[in-house]
Design an enzyme around this catalytic site. Structure first.
Site, mmCIF file in Angstrom:
data_model
loop_
_atom_site.group_PDB
_atom_site.id
_atom_site.type_symbol
_atom_site.label_atom_id
_atom_site.label_comp_id
_atom_site.label_asym_id
_atom_site.label_seq_id
_atom_site.Cartn_x
_atom_site.Cartn_y
_atom_site.Cartn_z
ATOM 1 N N ARG A 182 34.746 40.317 26.866
ATOM 2 C CA ARG A 182 33.521 40.408 27.681
ATOM 3 C C ARG A 182 32.324 39.742 27.004
ATOM 4 O O ARG A 182 31.198 40.204 27.126
ATOM 5 C CB ARG A 182 33.163 41.875 27.983
ATOM 6 C CG ARG A 182 34.133 42.578 28.905
ATOM 7 C CD ARG A 182 33.800 42.252 30.357
ATOM 8 N NE ARG A 182 34.641 42.981 31.271
ATOM 9 C CZ ARG A 182 34.301 44.133 31.845
ATOM 10 N NH1 ARG A 182 33.141 44.673 31.588
ATOM 11 N NH2 ARG A 182 35.128 44.713 32.670
ATOM 12 N N ARG A 242 26.308 41.415 30.169
ATOM 13 C CA ARG A 242 24.951 41.950 30.336
ATOM 14 C C ARG A 242 24.109 42.050 29.072
ATOM 15 O O ARG A 242 22.916 42.251 29.143
ATOM 16 C CB ARG A 242 25.020 43.331 30.999
ATOM 17 C CG ARG A 242 25.217 43.233 32.488
ATOM 18 C CD ARG A 242 25.520 44.574 33.091
ATOM 19 N NE ARG A 242 26.827 45.035 32.646
ATOM 20 C CZ ARG A 242 27.399 46.160 33.049
ATOM 21 N NH1 ARG A 242 26.776 46.954 33.887
ATOM 22 N NH2 ARG A 242 28.594 46.489 32.609
ATOM 23 N N ARG A 269 22.371 37.149 36.920
ATOM 24 C CA ARG A 269 22.800 38.397 37.564
ATOM 25 C C ARG A 269 21.770 38.878 38.588
ATOM 26 O O ARG A 269 22.112 39.480 39.594
ATOM 27 C CB ARG A 269 23.000 39.462 36.483
ATOM 28 C CG ARG A 269 23.657 40.737 36.974
ATOM 29 C CD ARG A 269 23.888 41.635 35.787
ATOM 30 N NE ARG A 269 24.629 42.827 36.137
ATOM 31 C CZ ARG A 269 24.042 43.966 36.486
ATOM 32 N NH1 ARG A 269 22.734 44.065 36.522
ATOM 33 N NH2 ARG A 269 24.794 45.014 36.781
ATOM 34 N N ASP A 307 37.266 37.924 37.020
ATOM 35 C CA ASP A 307 37.578 39.348 36.936
ATOM 36 C C ASP A 307 39.057 39.557 37.199
ATOM 37 O O ASP A 307 39.681 38.739 37.873
ATOM 38 C CB ASP A 307 36.744 40.155 37.930
ATOM 39 C CG ASP A 307 36.633 41.603 37.497
ATOM 40 O OD1 ASP A 307 35.742 41.919 36.707
ATOM 41 O OD2 ASP A 307 37.483 42.410 37.919
ATOM 42 N N TYR A 315 43.758 50.409 40.241
ATOM 43 C CA TYR A 315 42.570 50.184 41.085
ATOM 44 C C TYR A 315 42.923 50.114 42.564
ATOM 45 O O TYR A 315 42.178 50.596 43.417
ATOM 46 C CB TYR A 315 41.857 48.891 40.660
ATOM 47 C CG TYR A 315 41.085 49.046 39.378
ATOM 48 C CD1 TYR A 315 39.860 49.699 39.358
ATOM 49 C CD2 TYR A 315 41.580 48.566 38.171
ATOM 50 C CE1 TYR A 315 39.144 49.865 38.178
ATOM 51 C CE2 TYR A 315 40.879 48.717 36.979
ATOM 52 C CZ TYR A 315 39.663 49.369 36.997
ATOM 53 O OH TYR A 315 38.964 49.539 35.831
HETATM 54 O O1 CP3 Z 1 35.606 38.631 28.734
HETATM 55 C C1 CP3 Z 1 34.858 37.910 29.412
HETATM 56 O O2 CP3 Z 1 33.714 37.572 29.030
HETATM 57 C C2 CP3 Z 1 35.387 37.321 30.702
HETATM 58 C C3 CP3 Z 1 35.040 38.007 31.891
HETATM 59 C C4 CP3 Z 1 35.679 39.309 32.315
HETATM 60 C C5 CP3 Z 1 35.036 40.167 33.240
HETATM 61 N N1 CP3 Z 1 35.910 41.153 33.577
HETATM 62 C C6 CP3 Z 1 33.684 39.991 33.766
HETATM 63 C C7 CP3 Z 1 32.964 41.165 34.275
HETATM 64 C C8 CP3 Z 1 36.936 39.845 32.046
HETATM 65 C C9 CP3 Z 1 38.012 39.354 31.083
HETATM 66 C C10 CP3 Z 1 37.070 41.005 32.864
HETATM 67 C C11 CP3 Z 1 38.285 41.831 32.905
HETATM 68 C C12 CP3 Z 1 38.256 43.125 33.576
HETATM 69 N N2 CP3 Z 1 37.636 43.472 34.746
HETATM 70 C C13 CP3 Z 1 38.988 44.256 33.135
HETATM 71 C C14 CP3 Z 1 39.901 44.290 31.948
HETATM 72 C C15 CP3 Z 1 39.149 44.415 30.682
HETATM 73 C C16 CP3 Z 1 38.592 45.785 30.470
HETATM 74 O O3 CP3 Z 1 37.365 45.852 30.334
HETATM 75 O O4 CP3 Z 1 39.368 46.724 30.374
HETATM 76 C C17 CP3 Z 1 38.748 45.311 34.042
HETATM 77 C C18 CP3 Z 1 39.308 46.725 33.971
HETATM 78 C C19 CP3 Z 1 37.900 44.793 35.059
HETATM 79 C C20 CP3 Z 1 37.384 45.487 36.263
HETATM 80 C C21 CP3 Z 1 35.926 45.609 36.219
HETATM 81 N N3 CP3 Z 1 35.062 44.551 36.413
HETATM 82 C C22 CP3 Z 1 35.162 46.775 35.999
HETATM 83 C C23 CP3 Z 1 35.744 48.148 35.727
HETATM 84 C C24 CP3 Z 1 33.821 46.401 36.053
HETATM 85 C C25 CP3 Z 1 32.625 47.300 35.989
HETATM 86 C C26 CP3 Z 1 32.344 47.775 34.623
HETATM 87 C C27 CP3 Z 1 31.244 46.978 34.007
HETATM 88 O O5 CP3 Z 1 31.369 46.575 32.840
HETATM 89 O O6 CP3 Z 1 30.217 46.781 34.681
HETATM 90 C C28 CP3 Z 1 33.770 44.993 36.273
HETATM 91 C C29 CP3 Z 1 32.570 44.152 36.366
HETATM 92 C C30 CP3 Z 1 32.460 43.006 35.421
HETATM 93 N N4 CP3 Z 1 33.444 42.117 35.142
HETATM 94 C C31 CP3 Z 1 31.292 42.631 34.717
HETATM 95 C C32 CP3 Z 1 31.599 41.469 33.998
HETATM 96 C C33 CP3 Z 1 30.683 40.651 33.138
HETATM 97 C C34 CP3 Z 1 29.956 43.335 34.805
HETATM 98 C C35 CP3 Z 1 29.300 42.917 36.057
HETATM 99 C C36 CP3 Z 1 27.812 42.953 35.921
HETATM 100 O O7 CP3 Z 1 27.265 44.052 35.961
HETATM 101 O O8 CP3 Z 1 27.256 41.883 35.769
#
Ligand code: CP3
Length: 350
Positions: free
Chosen positions: A32, A36, A45, A81, A158
Protein backbone atom coordinates in the site's frame (compact mmCIF):
# COMPACT_ATOMS: atom_id res chain seq x y z
CA UNK A 1 -1.15 -9.88 -27.96
CA UNK A 2 0.94 -6.80 -28.66
CA UNK A 3 4.66 -6.98 -27.94
CA UNK A 4 5.80 -3.98 -25.96
CA UNK A 5 9.11 -2.29 -26.26
CA UNK A 6 9.75 -1.10 -22.71
CA UNK A 7 12.71 0.94 -21.44
CA UNK A 8 15.59 -1.10 -20.02
CA UNK A 9 15.45 -1.91 -16.28
CA UNK A 10 18.04 0.03 -14.28
CA UNK A 11 17.39 -1.39 -10.79
CA UNK A 12 16.94 -5.17 -10.78
CA UNK A 13 17.66 -5.72 -7.07
CA UNK A 14 14.06 -6.82 -6.36
CA UNK A 15 14.01 -9.34 -9.22
CA UNK A 16 17.43 -10.66 -8.19
CA UNK A 17 16.29 -11.18 -4.60
CA UNK A 18 13.27 -13.09 -5.92
CA UNK A 19 15.64 -15.40 -7.81
CA UNK A 20 17.68 -15.95 -4.63
CA UNK A 21 20.81 -14.25 -5.98
CA UNK A 22 23.45 -12.81 -3.67
CA UNK A 23 22.89 -9.07 -3.09
CA UNK A 24 24.69 -6.32 -1.11
CA UNK A 25 21.53 -5.20 0.61
CA UNK A 26 17.93 -6.38 0.44
CA UNK A 27 15.47 -4.57 -1.83
CA UNK A 28 12.62 -2.67 -0.17
CA UNK A 29 9.06 -1.64 -1.02
CA UNK A 30 5.93 -1.17 1.10
CA UNK A 31 2.53 -2.76 0.74
CA UNK A 32 0.00 0.00 0.00
CA UNK A 33 2.88 2.38 -0.66
CA UNK A 34 0.54 4.46 -2.82
CA UNK A 35 -2.03 5.77 -0.38
CA UNK A 36 -3.43 8.16 2.14
CA UNK A 37 -0.19 8.91 4.04
CA UNK A 38 1.04 10.76 0.92
CA UNK A 39 -0.23 14.38 0.57
CA UNK A 40 0.01 14.12 -3.23
CA UNK A 41 -2.33 11.09 -3.11
CA UNK A 42 -4.80 13.07 -0.99
CA UNK A 43 -4.96 15.78 -3.68
CA UNK A 44 -6.19 13.24 -6.25
CA UNK A 45 -8.39 11.53 -3.65
CA UNK A 46 -10.31 14.77 -3.11
CA UNK A 47 -10.83 15.24 -6.85
CA UNK A 48 -11.76 11.73 -8.01
CA UNK A 49 -13.68 8.79 -6.52
CA UNK A 50 -11.75 5.60 -5.68
CA UNK A 51 -12.88 3.71 -8.77
CA UNK A 52 -12.30 6.76 -11.01
CA UNK A 53 -8.71 6.64 -9.79
CA UNK A 54 -8.49 2.89 -10.41
CA UNK A 55 -10.23 2.94 -13.80
CA UNK A 56 -8.43 5.91 -15.38
CA UNK A 57 -5.03 4.61 -16.57
CA UNK A 58 -3.38 8.06 -16.37
CA UNK A 59 -4.50 8.49 -12.73
CA UNK A 60 -3.55 4.94 -11.73
CA UNK A 61 -0.15 5.50 -13.35
CA UNK A 62 0.40 8.82 -11.59
CA UNK A 63 -0.58 7.35 -8.19
CA UNK A 64 1.67 4.30 -8.72
CA UNK A 65 4.66 6.57 -9.37
CA UNK A 66 4.01 9.03 -6.50
CA UNK A 67 5.75 6.87 -3.84
CA UNK A 68 8.59 6.08 -6.29
CA UNK A 69 9.32 9.79 -6.67
CA UNK A 70 8.85 10.49 -2.96
CA UNK A 71 10.68 7.55 -1.34
CA UNK A 72 12.56 5.72 -4.11
CA UNK A 73 11.82 2.13 -3.06
CA UNK A 74 13.10 -0.75 -5.25
CA UNK A 75 9.74 -1.77 -6.75
CA UNK A 76 6.46 -0.19 -7.82
CA UNK A 77 3.06 -1.88 -7.40
CA UNK A 78 0.28 -0.92 -9.77
CA UNK A 79 -2.44 1.18 -8.13
CA UNK A 80 -5.64 -0.87 -8.32
CA UNK A 81 -7.62 -3.09 -5.96
CA UNK A 82 -8.21 -6.79 -5.38
CA UNK A 83 -11.97 -6.17 -5.71
CA UNK A 84 -11.71 -5.51 -9.46
CA UNK A 85 -12.11 -9.26 -10.06
CA UNK A 86 -15.42 -9.56 -8.14
CA UNK A 87 -16.57 -6.49 -10.11
CA UNK A 88 -15.72 -8.23 -13.38
CA UNK A 89 -17.76 -11.22 -12.14
CA UNK A 90 -20.84 -9.04 -11.70
CA UNK A 91 -20.55 -7.93 -8.07
CA UNK A 92 -21.26 -4.24 -7.54
CA UNK A 93 -18.54 -2.73 -5.32
CA UNK A 94 -18.69 0.72 -3.74
CA UNK A 95 -15.79 2.15 -1.76
CA UNK A 96 -17.31 4.08 1.16
CA UNK A 97 -15.04 6.55 2.90
CA UNK A 98 -14.44 5.56 6.53
CA UNK A 99 -16.04 2.14 6.02
CA UNK A 100 -14.27 0.45 3.13
CA UNK A 101 -15.76 -1.72 0.39
CA UNK A 102 -19.50 -2.47 0.30
CA UNK A 103 -21.14 -4.84 -2.20
CA UNK A 104 -24.62 -4.00 -3.51
CA UNK A 105 -25.43 -7.59 -4.49
CA UNK A 106 -23.43 -10.02 -2.36
CA UNK A 107 -23.89 -13.77 -2.88
CA UNK A 108 -26.83 -14.75 -0.65
CA UNK A 109 -27.76 -18.27 -1.78
CA UNK A 110 -26.75 -21.19 -4.00
CA UNK A 111 -28.40 -19.70 -7.10
CA UNK A 112 -26.37 -16.50 -6.70
CA UNK A 113 -23.23 -18.59 -6.26
CA UNK A 114 -23.82 -20.75 -9.33
CA UNK A 115 -24.53 -17.66 -11.43
CA UNK A 116 -20.92 -16.50 -10.95
CA UNK A 117 -19.12 -17.28 -14.21
CA UNK A 118 -15.61 -16.31 -15.14
CA UNK A 119 -15.86 -14.92 -18.66
CA UNK A 120 -13.79 -12.30 -20.43
CA UNK A 121 -12.27 -11.05 -17.17
CA UNK A 122 -9.13 -9.53 -18.78
CA UNK A 123 -11.31 -7.75 -21.37
CA UNK A 124 -13.58 -6.34 -18.65
CA UNK A 125 -10.53 -5.15 -16.73
CA UNK A 126 -8.69 -3.78 -19.73
CA UNK A 127 -8.18 -0.47 -17.91
CA UNK A 128 -5.83 -2.27 -15.50
CA UNK A 129 -3.76 -3.58 -18.43
CA UNK A 130 -3.65 -0.09 -19.93
CA UNK A 131 -2.53 1.34 -16.60
CA UNK A 132 0.24 -1.29 -16.35
CA UNK A 133 1.52 -0.64 -19.88
CA UNK A 134 1.47 3.11 -19.37
CA UNK A 135 3.20 2.83 -15.98
CA UNK A 136 5.94 0.58 -17.38
CA UNK A 137 6.66 3.30 -19.96
CA UNK A 138 6.50 6.18 -17.46
CA UNK A 139 8.69 4.38 -14.92
CA UNK A 140 11.33 4.42 -17.62
CA UNK A 141 13.10 1.38 -16.13
CA UNK A 142 13.68 2.97 -12.71
CA UNK A 143 12.25 -0.05 -10.84
CA UNK A 144 10.27 -3.17 -11.75
CA UNK A 145 6.47 -3.07 -11.73
CA UNK A 146 4.46 -5.55 -9.64
CA UNK A 147 0.99 -6.65 -10.74
CA UNK A 148 -1.39 -8.27 -8.24
CA UNK A 149 -4.67 -10.01 -7.52
CA UNK A 150 -6.62 -11.17 -4.48
CA UNK A 151 -6.59 -14.87 -3.64
CA UNK A 152 -9.86 -16.75 -4.22
CA UNK A 153 -10.50 -17.29 -0.49
CA UNK A 154 -10.13 -13.58 0.32
CA UNK A 155 -12.31 -12.52 -2.63
CA UNK A 156 -14.91 -15.13 -1.60
CA UNK A 157 -14.97 -13.51 1.88
CA UNK A 158 -15.96 -10.11 0.43
CA UNK A 159 -18.36 -11.51 -2.17
CA UNK A 160 -20.40 -13.34 0.47
CA UNK A 161 -20.03 -11.03 3.46
CA UNK A 162 -20.76 -7.97 1.31
CA UNK A 163 -18.42 -5.76 3.35
CA UNK A 164 -15.31 -5.87 5.50
CA UNK A 165 -15.56 -7.86 8.74
CA UNK A 166 -13.42 -9.05 11.64
CA UNK A 167 -14.42 -12.68 11.28
CA UNK A 168 -16.29 -12.92 7.93
CA UNK A 169 -18.91 -15.04 9.71
CA UNK A 170 -21.37 -15.03 6.78
CA UNK A 171 -18.65 -16.18 4.37
CA UNK A 172 -17.55 -18.98 6.69
CA UNK A 173 -21.07 -20.20 7.37
CA UNK A 174 -21.80 -20.19 3.61
CA UNK A 175 -18.68 -22.28 3.09
CA UNK A 176 -19.80 -24.92 5.59
CA UNK A 177 -23.48 -24.91 4.61
CA UNK A 178 -23.03 -24.86 0.85
CA UNK A 179 -19.74 -26.59 0.04
CA UNK A 180 -20.63 -27.40 -3.58
CA UNK A 181 -21.76 -23.87 -4.38
CA UNK A 182 -18.67 -22.55 -2.60
CA UNK A 183 -16.46 -24.85 -4.63
CA UNK A 184 -18.04 -23.48 -7.79
CA UNK A 185 -17.27 -19.88 -6.76
CA UNK A 186 -13.66 -20.79 -5.87
CA UNK A 187 -13.21 -22.52 -9.23
CA UNK A 188 -14.50 -19.50 -11.15
CA UNK A 189 -12.36 -17.13 -9.05
CA UNK A 190 -9.30 -19.29 -9.68
CA UNK A 191 -9.80 -19.30 -13.42
CA UNK A 192 -10.58 -15.55 -13.48
CA UNK A 193 -7.43 -14.85 -11.47
CA UNK A 194 -5.23 -16.92 -13.78
CA UNK A 195 -6.52 -15.05 -16.85
CA UNK A 196 -6.21 -11.71 -15.07
CA UNK A 197 -2.63 -12.25 -13.88
CA UNK A 198 -1.44 -13.55 -17.24
CA UNK A 199 -3.00 -10.51 -18.94
CA UNK A 200 -1.13 -8.29 -16.47
CA UNK A 201 2.10 -10.03 -17.46
CA UNK A 202 1.33 -9.47 -21.15
CA UNK A 203 0.66 -5.80 -20.34
CA UNK A 204 4.06 -5.44 -18.66
CA UNK A 205 3.95 -6.66 -15.02
CA UNK A 206 7.41 -8.02 -14.07
CA UNK A 207 6.40 -9.80 -10.85
CA UNK A 208 3.05 -10.68 -9.28
CA UNK A 209 1.75 -10.67 -5.74
CA UNK A 210 -1.30 -12.60 -4.58
CA UNK A 211 -2.99 -11.17 -1.49
CA UNK A 212 -4.71 -13.74 0.73
CA UNK A 213 -5.46 -11.19 3.41
CA UNK A 214 -7.92 -13.40 5.30
CA UNK A 215 -5.99 -16.69 5.22
CA UNK A 216 -5.59 -16.37 9.00
CA UNK A 217 -9.34 -16.92 9.51
CA UNK A 218 -9.09 -20.52 8.34
CA UNK A 219 -8.02 -23.54 10.38
CA UNK A 220 -5.02 -25.40 8.96
CA UNK A 221 -7.35 -28.11 7.61
CA UNK A 222 -9.73 -25.62 6.01
CA UNK A 223 -6.78 -23.74 4.53
CA UNK A 224 -5.63 -27.03 2.95
CA UNK A 225 -9.05 -27.73 1.58
CA UNK A 226 -10.22 -24.29 0.45
CA UNK A 227 -7.31 -21.91 -0.03
CA UNK A 228 -4.14 -23.82 -0.88
CA UNK A 229 -5.42 -25.74 -3.95
CA UNK A 230 -6.53 -22.45 -5.58
CA UNK A 231 -3.15 -20.85 -4.86
CA UNK A 232 -1.30 -23.86 -6.29
CA UNK A 233 -3.42 -23.85 -9.40
CA UNK A 234 -2.81 -20.14 -9.93
CA UNK A 235 0.98 -20.22 -9.48
CA UNK A 236 1.21 -23.26 -11.79
CA UNK A 237 -0.74 -21.47 -14.53
CA UNK A 238 1.03 -18.12 -14.37
CA UNK A 239 3.55 -17.48 -17.14
CA UNK A 240 6.72 -19.25 -16.17
CA UNK A 241 9.37 -16.55 -16.09
CA UNK A 242 7.38 -14.20 -13.86
CA UNK A 243 7.93 -14.65 -10.10
CA UNK A 244 4.88 -14.86 -7.83
CA UNK A 245 4.88 -13.63 -4.23
CA UNK A 246 2.21 -15.16 -2.02
CA UNK A 247 1.11 -13.06 0.91
CA UNK A 248 -1.22 -15.21 2.99
CA UNK A 249 -1.69 -13.07 6.07
CA UNK A 250 -1.99 -14.98 9.34
CA UNK A 251 -1.02 -18.30 7.75
CA UNK A 252 2.00 -19.03 9.94
CA UNK A 253 0.64 -22.54 10.32
CA UNK A 254 0.98 -23.13 6.57
CA UNK A 255 4.44 -21.65 5.94
CA UNK A 256 6.00 -25.03 5.25
CA UNK A 257 3.30 -26.08 2.79
CA UNK A 258 3.29 -22.66 1.13
CA UNK A 259 7.06 -22.76 0.81
CA UNK A 260 7.34 -26.23 -0.66
CA UNK A 261 4.02 -26.84 -2.40
CA UNK A 262 2.62 -23.54 -3.57
CA UNK A 263 5.03 -22.96 -6.45
CA UNK A 264 5.60 -19.35 -5.33
CA UNK A 265 8.97 -17.63 -5.74
CA UNK A 266 8.53 -15.84 -2.41
CA UNK A 267 6.30 -15.75 0.64
CA UNK A 268 5.07 -12.60 2.34
CA UNK A 269 5.12 -12.85 6.14
CA UNK A 270 3.21 -10.69 8.60
CA UNK A 271 4.69 -9.21 11.78
CA UNK A 272 3.33 -11.88 14.13
CA UNK A 273 5.86 -14.34 12.67
CA UNK A 274 9.44 -14.35 13.99
CA UNK A 275 12.02 -14.25 11.16
CA UNK A 276 13.80 -17.32 12.60
CA UNK A 277 10.54 -19.27 12.66
CA UNK A 278 9.77 -18.39 9.02
CA UNK A 279 13.31 -19.32 7.93
CA UNK A 280 13.19 -22.62 9.80
CA UNK A 281 9.80 -23.60 8.38
CA UNK A 282 10.93 -22.79 4.83
CA UNK A 283 14.44 -24.25 5.44
CA UNK A 284 15.95 -21.06 4.06
CA UNK A 285 15.09 -22.21 0.55
CA UNK A 286 12.63 -19.52 -0.46
CA UNK A 287 12.68 -15.72 -0.58
CA UNK A 288 10.76 -14.15 2.31
CA UNK A 289 9.16 -10.70 2.21
CA UNK A 290 8.12 -8.62 5.21
CA UNK A 291 7.49 -8.13 8.05
CA UNK A 292 7.81 -4.77 9.81
CA UNK A 293 4.81 -4.10 12.05
CA UNK A 294 3.01 -1.26 10.16
CA UNK A 295 2.16 0.47 13.44
CA UNK A 296 5.87 0.60 14.36
CA UNK A 297 6.14 3.29 11.67
CA UNK A 298 4.41 5.51 14.24
CA UNK A 299 7.36 5.11 16.65
CA UNK A 300 10.11 7.78 16.85
CA UNK A 301 12.46 7.71 13.82
CA UNK A 302 15.42 6.43 15.88
CA UNK A 303 13.39 3.39 16.88
CA UNK A 304 12.21 2.79 13.31
CA UNK A 305 15.87 2.74 12.23
CA UNK A 306 16.87 0.33 14.99
CA UNK A 307 13.94 -2.02 14.45
CA UNK A 308 14.44 -2.04 10.68
CA UNK A 309 18.14 -2.93 11.03
CA UNK A 310 17.31 -5.63 13.52
CA UNK A 311 14.71 -7.07 11.15
CA UNK A 312 17.30 -7.36 8.36
CA UNK A 313 19.89 -8.83 10.77
CA UNK A 314 17.39 -11.54 11.61
CA UNK A 315 16.17 -12.35 8.08
CA UNK A 316 19.61 -11.98 6.49
CA UNK A 317 20.33 -10.19 3.21
CA UNK A 318 19.98 -13.22 0.92
CA UNK A 319 16.54 -14.36 -0.23
CA UNK A 320 14.96 -11.43 1.51
CA UNK A 321 12.79 -8.46 0.49
CA UNK A 322 12.25 -5.83 3.16
CA UNK A 323 8.62 -4.75 3.44
CA UNK A 324 5.93 -4.14 6.02
CA UNK A 325 3.97 -7.05 7.47
CA UNK A 326 0.77 -5.52 5.97
CA UNK A 327 -0.29 -2.24 4.33
CA UNK A 328 1.03 1.12 5.52
CA UNK A 329 -1.41 2.96 7.82
CA UNK A 330 -2.96 6.25 6.63
CA UNK A 331 -1.62 8.44 9.48
CA UNK A 332 2.07 7.51 9.15
CA UNK A 333 4.20 10.66 8.64
CA UNK A 334 6.00 10.56 5.27
CA UNK A 335 9.34 11.09 7.07
CA UNK A 336 8.76 7.88 9.05
CA UNK A 337 8.08 5.88 5.88
CA UNK A 338 11.25 7.40 4.43
CA UNK A 339 13.27 6.39 7.51
CA UNK A 340 12.17 2.78 6.96
CA UNK A 341 13.06 2.76 3.24
CA UNK A 342 16.37 4.61 3.75
CA UNK A 343 17.47 2.34 6.59
CA UNK A 344 17.11 -0.67 4.31
CA UNK A 345 18.87 1.13 1.46
CA UNK A 346 21.81 2.07 3.70
CA UNK A 347 22.13 -1.41 5.20
CA UNK A 348 25.31 -3.27 4.37
CA UNK A 349 26.46 -6.75 5.37
CA UNK A 350 29.00 -5.79 8.08
O1 CP3 B 1 -0.06 -1.56 -2.49
C1 CP3 B 1 -0.37 -0.62 -3.24
O2 CP3 B 1 0.07 0.54 -3.10
C2 CP3 B 1 -1.24 -0.92 -4.44
C3 CP3 B 1 -2.63 -0.66 -4.30
C4 CP3 B 1 -3.56 -1.54 -3.51
C5 CP3 B 1 -4.80 -1.05 -3.02
N1 CP3 B 1 -5.50 -2.10 -2.52
C6 CP3 B 1 -5.25 0.34 -3.10
C7 CP3 B 1 -6.25 0.81 -2.14
C8 CP3 B 1 -3.50 -2.90 -3.21
C9 CP3 B 1 -2.38 -3.90 -3.46
C10 CP3 B 1 -4.75 -3.24 -2.60
C11 CP3 B 1 -5.10 -4.61 -2.19
C12 CP3 B 1 -6.28 -4.82 -1.36
N2 CP3 B 1 -7.51 -4.22 -1.43
C13 CP3 B 1 -6.36 -5.82 -0.35
C14 CP3 B 1 -5.27 -6.79 0.00
C15 CP3 B 1 -4.23 -6.18 0.84
C16 CP3 B 1 -4.68 -5.96 2.25
O3 CP3 B 1 -4.64 -4.79 2.65
O4 CP3 B 1 -4.98 -6.93 2.93
C17 CP3 B 1 -7.65 -5.76 0.22
C18 CP3 B 1 -8.19 -6.63 1.34
C19 CP3 B 1 -8.37 -4.76 -0.49
C20 CP3 B 1 -9.77 -4.33 -0.30
C21 CP3 B 1 -9.85 -2.94 0.16
N3 CP3 B 1 -9.59 -1.85 -0.64
C22 CP3 B 1 -10.21 -2.48 1.44
C23 CP3 B 1 -10.55 -3.37 2.62
C24 CP3 B 1 -10.14 -1.09 1.41
C25 CP3 B 1 -10.54 -0.13 2.49
C26 CP3 B 1 -9.54 -0.06 3.57
C27 CP3 B 1 -8.68 1.15 3.41
O5 CP3 B 1 -7.46 1.04 3.55
O6 CP3 B 1 -9.24 2.24 3.18
C28 CP3 B 1 -9.72 -0.71 0.10
C29 CP3 B 1 -9.47 0.66 -0.39
C30 CP3 B 1 -8.12 0.96 -0.94
N4 CP3 B 1 -7.43 0.18 -1.81
C31 CP3 B 1 -7.38 2.13 -0.68
C32 CP3 B 1 -6.20 2.05 -1.44
C33 CP3 B 1 -5.11 3.07 -1.56
C34 CP3 B 1 -7.83 3.28 0.20
C35 CP3 B 1 -8.79 4.09 -0.57
C36 CP3 B 1 -8.74 5.52 -0.13
O7 CP3 B 1 -9.29 5.81 0.93
O8 CP3 B 1 -8.15 6.29 -0.86
Amino acid sequence: MTEHNFPELKNDLFLRALKGEEVDRPPVWMMRQAGRYLPQYMVLRRKYSFFERVETPELACEITIQPIDELEPDAAIIFSDILTVPQALGIDVQMISGKGPVMGNPIKNEDDAFSILSEDVPEKLNHVMEAITLTRKELNGRVPLIGFAGAPWTLFCYMIQGEGSKNFDKAKSFLYQHPEASRHVMRELTSATIDYLNAQVDAGAQALQIFDSWAGLLSPDDFNEWALPCLMEITAAVKKDVPVILFAKGSWYALERLGFKSGAAALGVDWTIAPEFAREKTRNEITLQGNFDPSHLLAPIKEIEQKTKRMIDRFGTRRYIANLGHGILPHVPVGHARAFVDTVKNYRKN
